[in-house]
Motif scaffolding. Sequence first.
Motif, PDB file in Angstrom:
ATOM      1  N   ARG A   1       0.811  -1.213   0.000  1.00  0.00           N
ATOM      2  CA  ARG A   1       0.000   0.000   0.000  1.00  0.00           C
ATOM      3  C   ARG A   1       0.848   1.268   0.000  1.00  0.00           C
ATOM      4  NH1 ARG A   1      -3.514  -0.569   5.126  1.00  0.00           N
ATOM      5  NH2 ARG A   1      -4.082   1.575   4.544  1.00  0.00           N
ATOM      6  N   SER A   2       2.121   1.159   0.331  1.00  0.00           N
ATOM      7  CA  SER A   2       2.985   2.341   0.405  1.00  0.00           C
ATOM      8  C   SER A   2       3.557   2.675  -0.961  1.00  0.00           C
ATOM      9  CB  SER A   2       4.140   2.099   1.387  1.00  0.00           C
ATOM     10  OG  SER A   2       5.082   1.195   0.829  1.00  0.00           O
ATOM     11  N   ASP A   3       3.970   3.940  -1.115  1.00  0.00           N
ATOM     12  CA  ASP A   3       4.645   4.358  -2.348  1.00  0.00           C
ATOM     13  C   ASP A   3       6.151   4.175  -2.251  1.00  0.00           C
ATOM     14  OD1 ASP A   3       2.324   5.138  -3.695  1.00  0.00           O
ATOM     15  OD2 ASP A   3       2.343   7.107  -2.746  1.00  0.00           O
ATOM     16  N   SER A   4       6.699   4.385  -1.048  1.00  0.00           N
ATOM     17  CA  SER A   4       8.158   4.341  -0.931  1.00  0.00           C
ATOM     18  C   SER A   4       8.668   3.454   0.199  1.00  0.00           C
ATOM     19  CB  SER A   4       8.719   5.759  -0.732  1.00  0.00           C
ATOM     20  OG  SER A   4       8.280   6.300   0.499  1.00  0.00           O
ATOM     21  N   GLY A   5       7.782   2.901   1.035  1.00  0.00           N
ATOM     22  CA  GLY A   5       8.274   1.988   2.058  1.00  0.00           C
ATOM     23  C   GLY A   5       7.566   2.129   3.389  1.00  0.00           C
ATOM     24  N   ILE A   6       8.194   1.542   4.417  1.00  0.00           N
ATOM     25  CA  ILE A   6       7.596   1.437   5.745  1.00  0.00           C
ATOM     26  C   ILE A   6       8.524   2.032   6.799  1.00  0.00           C
ATOM     27  CG2 ILE A   6       7.006  -0.217   7.574  1.00  0.00           C
ATOM     28  CD1 ILE A   6       5.887  -2.059   5.481  1.00  0.00           C
ATOM     29  N   ASP A   7       7.924   2.750   7.752  1.00  0.00           N
ATOM     30  CA  ASP A   7       8.636   3.214   8.940  1.00  0.00           C
ATOM     31  C   ASP A   7       8.124   2.406  10.123  1.00  0.00           C
ATOM     32  OD1 ASP A   7      10.106   5.160   7.601  1.00  0.00           O
ATOM     33  OD2 ASP A   7       8.482   6.633   7.777  1.00  0.00           O
ATOM     34  N   LEU A   8       9.023   1.700  10.805  1.00  0.00           N
ATOM     35  CA  LEU A   8       8.647   0.826  11.909  1.00  0.00           C
ATOM     36  C   LEU A   8       8.815   1.524  13.251  1.00  0.00           C
ATOM     37  CD1 LEU A   8      10.397  -2.469  10.735  1.00  0.00           C
ATOM     38  CD2 LEU A   8       7.930  -2.049  10.769  1.00  0.00           C
ATOM     39  N   ASP A   9       7.791   1.454  14.077  1.00  0.00           N
ATOM     40  CA  ASP A   9       7.862   1.899  15.467  1.00  0.00           C
ATOM     41  C   ASP A   9       7.843   0.642  16.331  1.00  0.00           C
ATOM     42  OD1 ASP A   9       7.547   2.833  18.022  1.00  0.00           O
ATOM     43  OD2 ASP A   9       5.774   4.059  17.602  1.00  0.00           O
ATOM     44  N   LEU A  10       8.989   0.307  16.903  1.00  0.00           N
ATOM     45  CA  LEU A  10       9.121  -0.929  17.693  1.00  0.00           C
ATOM     46  C   LEU A  10       9.279  -0.629  19.179  1.00  0.00           C
ATOM     47  CD1 LEU A  10      11.573  -2.870  15.328  1.00  0.00           C
ATOM     48  CD2 LEU A  10       9.071  -2.766  15.248  1.00  0.00           C
ATOM     49  N   THR A  11       8.874   0.564  19.606  1.00  0.00           N
ATOM     50  CA  THR A  11       9.049   0.953  21.006  1.00  0.00           C
ATOM     51  C   THR A  11       8.178   0.132  21.950  1.00  0.00           C
ATOM     52  OG1 THR A  11       7.426   2.726  20.672  1.00  0.00           O
ATOM     53  CG2 THR A  11       9.747   3.316  20.448  1.00  0.00           C
ATOM     54  N   ALA A  12       7.090  -0.434  21.434  1.00  0.00           N
ATOM     55  CA  ALA A  12       6.194  -1.235  22.272  1.00  0.00           C
ATOM     56  C   ALA A  12       6.427  -2.732  22.105  1.00  0.00           C
ATOM     57  CB  ALA A  12       4.736  -0.893  21.953  1.00  0.00           C
ATOM     58  N   LEU A  13       7.535  -3.110  21.456  1.00  0.00           N
ATOM     59  CA  LEU A  13       7.851  -4.523  21.271  1.00  0.00           C
ATOM     60  C   LEU A  13       8.648  -4.988  22.481  1.00  0.00           C
ATOM     61  CD1 LEU A  13       7.342  -6.671  19.138  1.00  0.00           C
ATOM     62  CD2 LEU A  13       9.535  -6.104  18.108  1.00  0.00           C
ATOM     63  N   GLU A  14       7.998  -5.747  23.352  1.00  0.00           N
ATOM     64  CA  GLU A  14       8.596  -6.131  24.626  1.00  0.00           C
ATOM     65  C   GLU A  14       9.671  -7.202  24.479  1.00  0.00           C
ATOM     66  OE1 GLU A  14       5.338  -7.334  27.024  1.00  0.00           O
ATOM     67  OE2 GLU A  14       4.332  -5.373  26.946  1.00  0.00           O
ATOM     68  N   PHE A  15       9.562  -8.022  23.438  1.00  0.00           N
ATOM     69  CA  PHE A  15      10.522  -9.109  23.238  1.00  0.00           C
ATOM     70  C   PHE A  15      10.683  -9.360  21.752  1.00  0.00           C
ATOM     71  CE2 PHE A  15      11.433 -13.639  22.538  1.00  0.00           C
ATOM     72  CZ  PHE A  15      12.648 -13.730  23.202  1.00  0.00           C
ATOM     73  N   CYS A  16      11.927  -9.619  21.329  1.00  0.00           N
ATOM     74  CA  CYS A  16      12.190  -9.955  19.928  1.00  0.00           C
ATOM     75  C   CYS A  16      13.444 -10.809  19.883  1.00  0.00           C
ATOM     76  CB  CYS A  16      12.381  -8.684  19.103  1.00  0.00           C
ATOM     77  SG  CYS A  16      12.609  -8.987  17.328  1.00  0.00           S
ATOM     78  N   ASP A  17      13.359 -11.984  19.247  1.00  0.00           N
ATOM     79  CA  ASP A  17      14.521 -12.854  19.132  1.00  0.00           C
ATOM     80  C   ASP A  17      14.935 -12.960  17.664  1.00  0.00           C
ATOM     81  OD1 ASP A  17      12.665 -14.504  17.961  1.00  0.00           O
ATOM     82  OD2 ASP A  17      12.814 -16.105  19.444  1.00  0.00           O
ATOM     83  N   CYS A  18      15.822 -13.892  17.361  1.00  0.00           N
ATOM     84  CA  CYS A  18      16.326 -14.026  15.992  1.00  0.00           C
ATOM     85  C   CYS A  18      15.215 -14.361  15.001  1.00  0.00           C
ATOM     86  CB  CYS A  18      17.418 -15.097  15.939  1.00  0.00           C
ATOM     87  SG  CYS A  18      18.933 -14.615  16.787  1.00  0.00           S
ATOM     88  N   SER A  19      14.206 -15.098  15.448  1.00  0.00           N
ATOM     89  CA  SER A  19      13.089 -15.406  14.560  1.00  0.00           C
ATOM     90  C   SER A  19      12.348 -14.133  14.175  1.00  0.00           C
ATOM     91  CB  SER A  19      12.120 -16.383  15.244  1.00  0.00           C
ATOM     92  OG  SER A  19      12.779 -17.576  15.610  1.00  0.00           O
ATOM     93  N   GLY A  20      12.143 -13.265  15.154  1.00  0.00           N
ATOM     94  CA  GLY A  20      11.494 -11.998  14.877  1.00  0.00           C
ATOM     95  C   GLY A  20      12.333 -11.121  13.968  1.00  0.00           C
TER      96      GLY A  20
END
Length: 241
Positions: free
Chosen positions: A66-85
Amino acid sequence: MPEPAQPLFVEGAGRAEGDGESAVLMPCLVAVDVVPDGRRMRVKVRGELDYGGQPLRRDLDEALHRSDSGIDLDLTALEFCDCSGLNVLLGLRQRALGQGKTVAIRGSSPAVERLLDVTGTRDLFAQPGPDDQATAPTDPRDARPQRETEQDLRTEVIQLRRAIRTRPTIDLARGMLVVSFGLSPEAAWNVLVNTSQNTNTKVHRLARDLIGTIHGGRLPEAVQKQLAAEVAKARRSTSSP
């Protein structure tokens, strides 16, 4: 007129690799909010992103489309992220580049910051320039930037392959810590990361050596002491009121 925020909840379960009824269902604990922002899409990811977050790819791909040029990610509320993520995010960036778009991390939680630092992938999600496009230059004078772009792509492919290759080893080592010491998946991940940093050992190598102890291998004494200290700290934290 801007479109309203669209919460895309990735609830229920993701199906792990397998055939038919023998496949194992993995809980999915992430949700995303997608908001149009000019030529880009702003995506906020919340919850815990691990192997169970594979269904998130569908929603990220839709936002990218849906974007024209890409995505901006806000990961401030991501409590946990491992290599799979991380692999989910790396795969998204790879697909974005194939469409002449970019993926940038605009904000991240301490868990994400630590993962980006340990894996050396922070620069892959740097904020785009004014044109926020991954297009090839047409002016011959831009040959040098083009060569640098090609080198960046080769570096990214190498890092992506390494992340995919080492993920099972790291996840298995984390599982060993969970089962052996009664730690949560997040606490076990922190034990691996902190031990890695304090002994100057790559996470995937530490994980490989830890798994090797099942077959009689031994960790270096300094690594053993640091690992034991981190496990003890994690268990004290868990038992604290």
